[in-house]
Design an enzyme around this catalytic site. Sequence first.
Site, PDB file in Angstrom:
ATOM      1  N   MET A  30       0.851  -1.192   0.000  1.00  0.00           N
ATOM      2  CA  MET A  30       0.000   0.000   0.000  1.00  0.00           C
ATOM      3  C   MET A  30       0.889   1.245   0.000  1.00  0.00           C
ATOM      4  O   MET A  30       0.449   2.336   0.390  1.00  0.00           O
ATOM      5  CB  MET A  30      -0.936  -0.003   1.216  1.00  0.00           C
ATOM      6  CG  MET A  30      -1.870  -1.205   1.209  1.00  0.00           C
ATOM      7  SD  MET A  30      -3.435  -0.916   2.050  1.00  0.00           S
ATOM      8  CE  MET A  30      -2.892  -0.555   3.694  1.00  0.00           C
ATOM      9  N   GLY A  31       2.140   1.085  -0.420  1.00  0.00           N
ATOM     10  CA  GLY A  31       3.050   2.229  -0.473  1.00  0.00           C
ATOM     11  C   GLY A  31       3.581   2.584   0.902  1.00  0.00           C
ATOM     12  O   GLY A  31       3.568   1.763   1.812  1.00  0.00           O
ATOM     13  N   LEU A  33       6.701   2.910   1.544  1.00  0.00           N
ATOM     14  CA  LEU A  33       7.629   1.773   1.602  1.00  0.00           C
ATOM     15  C   LEU A  33       8.728   2.008   2.645  1.00  0.00           C
ATOM     16  O   LEU A  33       9.259   3.116   2.760  1.00  0.00           O
ATOM     17  CB  LEU A  33       8.255   1.550   0.217  1.00  0.00           C
ATOM     18  CG  LEU A  33       7.248   1.334  -0.926  1.00  0.00           C
ATOM     19  CD1 LEU A  33       7.984   1.111  -2.249  1.00  0.00           C
ATOM     20  CD2 LEU A  33       6.313   0.162  -0.637  1.00  0.00           C
ATOM     21  N   HIS A  37       9.588  -3.540   3.297  1.00  0.00           N
ATOM     22  CA  HIS A  37       9.251  -3.722   1.878  1.00  0.00           C
ATOM     23  C   HIS A  37      10.532  -3.915   1.059  1.00  0.00           C
ATOM     24  O   HIS A  37      10.584  -4.733   0.150  1.00  0.00           O
ATOM     25  CB  HIS A  37       8.518  -2.490   1.337  1.00  0.00           C
ATOM     26  CG  HIS A  37       7.196  -2.226   1.981  1.00  0.00           C
ATOM     27  ND1 HIS A  37       6.964  -1.147   2.785  1.00  0.00           N
ATOM     28  CD2 HIS A  37       6.029  -2.916   1.927  1.00  0.00           C
ATOM     29  CE1 HIS A  37       5.704  -1.160   3.199  1.00  0.00           C
ATOM     30  NE2 HIS A  37       5.116  -2.226   2.699  1.00  0.00           N
TER      31      HIS A  37
END
Length: 297
Positions: A30-31, A33, A37
Amino acid sequence: MKIIRTARFMAAWSERLRRKGVTIGFVPTMGALHDGHRSLIRTARLRCDALVVSIFVNPSQFSPTEDLSTYPRPIARDRALCLREGVDVCFEPTAQTMYPQGFQTTVIVPALASRWEGAARPHHFTGVATVVTKLFCLVRPHLALFGQKDYQQATLVRQLVHDLNLGVTIQVCTTVRERDGLAMSSRNIYLSADERRLAPLLSRALQAGRRVIKGGMRDVAAIERIMRQTIKQAPAIHVEYLAVCDQDSLEPLSVVADRTVLLGAVRIGAIRLIDNLLVQIPGKKSRATRRSWDQGA
Ligand code: PAF
């Protein structure tokens, strides 16, 4: 690096590569980051020929009282990280692309979705299961990577891939932590300085649980008491659950078995934090390790 925003282009790109025999790795996000991630992206980069990262803040996994509108969206920084890490495609669909007018289908994994995080966030896992299934249909990855921090989510994704024969290999990668043990999460930025100081107590509580299990304790009520005691030193932390569970079903155990996971969720002010630890009983080789969850214990 390509930025793809439509379902049609994403599906066409994947189809073209698959026809050439290229293996596709996928990290759904979902970004916002962070290093967690980044470690998924690096692992995928090493294992696959081509790599897709999706950035989509999925409205259907937020309840009306949650932080959908304020969820961090540092898109330029996220794209720069993807570029640096050698990502081939950043898939950034709009809500209209993912849920066009007339969209009706949902994917429900009832038993796994109802406990723990599912009890606190009733529609959350139906939103996750539906969006992940749709992303898999568009990206058509051979391998998809998830962080162990969201243990229940990863377990549910494994289950739906198995049930629906989606043909995607799921790799669950070790939780990346701050130096003081706090599991990395895009929402950690919401913590005030005082809350941030208290936040590592969740991972310390789980570690205390794991320590006594390794020391021979098998009585679940006693283990849960020990985990809670670690957190009691900070009255500002409210424990939602600290549980000793089966690694696959996530059902609570009454006696520690050889496939145990410790699950925890706490609230500090308005922020919920979750974390978990796998426990391998000394002398037993856990199936979890064989099935390549990265973190054994
Ligand atoms: O873990 C997340 O970031 C999300 O739940 C996911 C898997 C990208 C689905 O929206």
